[in-house]
Design a protein around this motif. Sequence first.
Motif, mmCIF file in Angstrom:
data_model
loop_
_atom_site.group_PDB
_atom_site.id
_atom_site.type_symbol
_atom_site.label_atom_id
_atom_site.label_comp_id
_atom_site.label_asym_id
_atom_site.label_seq_id
_atom_site.Cartn_x
_atom_site.Cartn_y
_atom_site.Cartn_z
ATOM 1 N N PRO A 298 -6.707 -6.176 -5.726
ATOM 2 C CA PRO A 298 -5.321 -6.664 -5.680
ATOM 3 C C PRO A 298 -5.252 -8.174 -5.526
ATOM 4 N N THR B 20 -0.091 -7.999 -7.611
ATOM 5 C CA THR B 20 -0.313 -6.554 -7.688
ATOM 6 C C THR B 20 -0.422 -5.858 -6.331
ATOM 7 N N ARG B 21 -0.522 -6.626 -5.260
ATOM 8 C CA ARG B 21 -0.677 -6.025 -3.932
ATOM 9 C C ARG B 21 0.405 -4.994 -3.613
ATOM 10 N N PRO B 22 1.703 -5.248 -3.885
ATOM 11 C CA PRO B 22 2.714 -4.218 -3.595
ATOM 12 C C PRO B 22 2.470 -2.918 -4.374
ATOM 13 N N TYR B 23 1.985 -3.019 -5.600
ATOM 14 C CA TYR B 23 1.689 -1.841 -6.409
ATOM 15 C C TYR B 23 0.611 -0.997 -5.749
ATOM 16 N N TRP B 24 -0.503 -1.636 -5.356
ATOM 17 C CA TRP B 24 -1.625 -0.901 -4.770
ATOM 18 C C TRP B 24 -1.318 -0.399 -3.367
ATOM 19 N N GLU B 25 -0.531 -1.150 -2.612
ATOM 20 C CA GLU B 25 -0.143 -0.671 -1.282
ATOM 21 C C GLU B 25 0.754 0.563 -1.398
ATOM 22 N N ALA B 26 1.671 0.559 -2.369
ATOM 23 C CA ALA B 26 2.524 1.723 -2.590
ATOM 24 C C ALA B 26 1.691 2.914 -3.053
ATOM 25 N N ALA C 80 -1.355 3.560 -2.386
ATOM 26 C CA ALA C 80 -2.106 4.081 -1.235
ATOM 27 C C ALA C 80 -1.236 5.001 -0.378
ATOM 28 N N ARG C 81 0.089 4.828 -0.470
ATOM 29 C CA ARG C 81 1.033 5.680 0.270
ATOM 30 C C ARG C 81 1.610 6.790 -0.616
ATOM 31 N N GLY D 152 -5.924 6.412 -3.537
ATOM 32 C CA GLY D 152 -4.969 5.326 -3.734
ATOM 33 C C GLY D 152 -4.822 4.868 -5.173
#
Length: 139
Positions: A11, A15-21, A23-24, A123
């Motif tokens: 990330p 792209t961090r928000p995409y990968w954090e979402a 993961a949830r 994730g």
Amino acid sequence: MDGPRHDVPEPDALTRPYWEAAARGRLLVRRCGACGRAHHYPREFCPYCWSEEVAWEEASGRATLYTWSAVHRNDLPPFTGRVPYLAAVVDLAEGPRMMTELVDCPQDGPRAGMPLEVAFRDGVPVFRPGPGRAAGPAG
């Protein structure tokens, strides 16, 4: 596992928000506020009208199978232990096409246009047959 993995993202700020979402257990796409079209992969601008008025939106997780290919050999870790697997391109309900993996495929195999739903493995979004999948040929 020794050595680098080739199935996990790196990330960055965009792209961090995409990968954090993911993961949830949530799938995100970007939508343009100027022309209204959704796109995937994440970009800082709309690939259709070039507007920078783009924002994250949660996708429904529904898609249809556009195309696929069975991968029987992949020497990159950890794919060696996963072969054979189905690399796929899906049409998200929101409009964009997305490269992914097809999992839990029925015995009669994938079919173009088959309804799919998102699932998550470590994730990472993958897709499996969804509700309303057309029945296979009668036997």
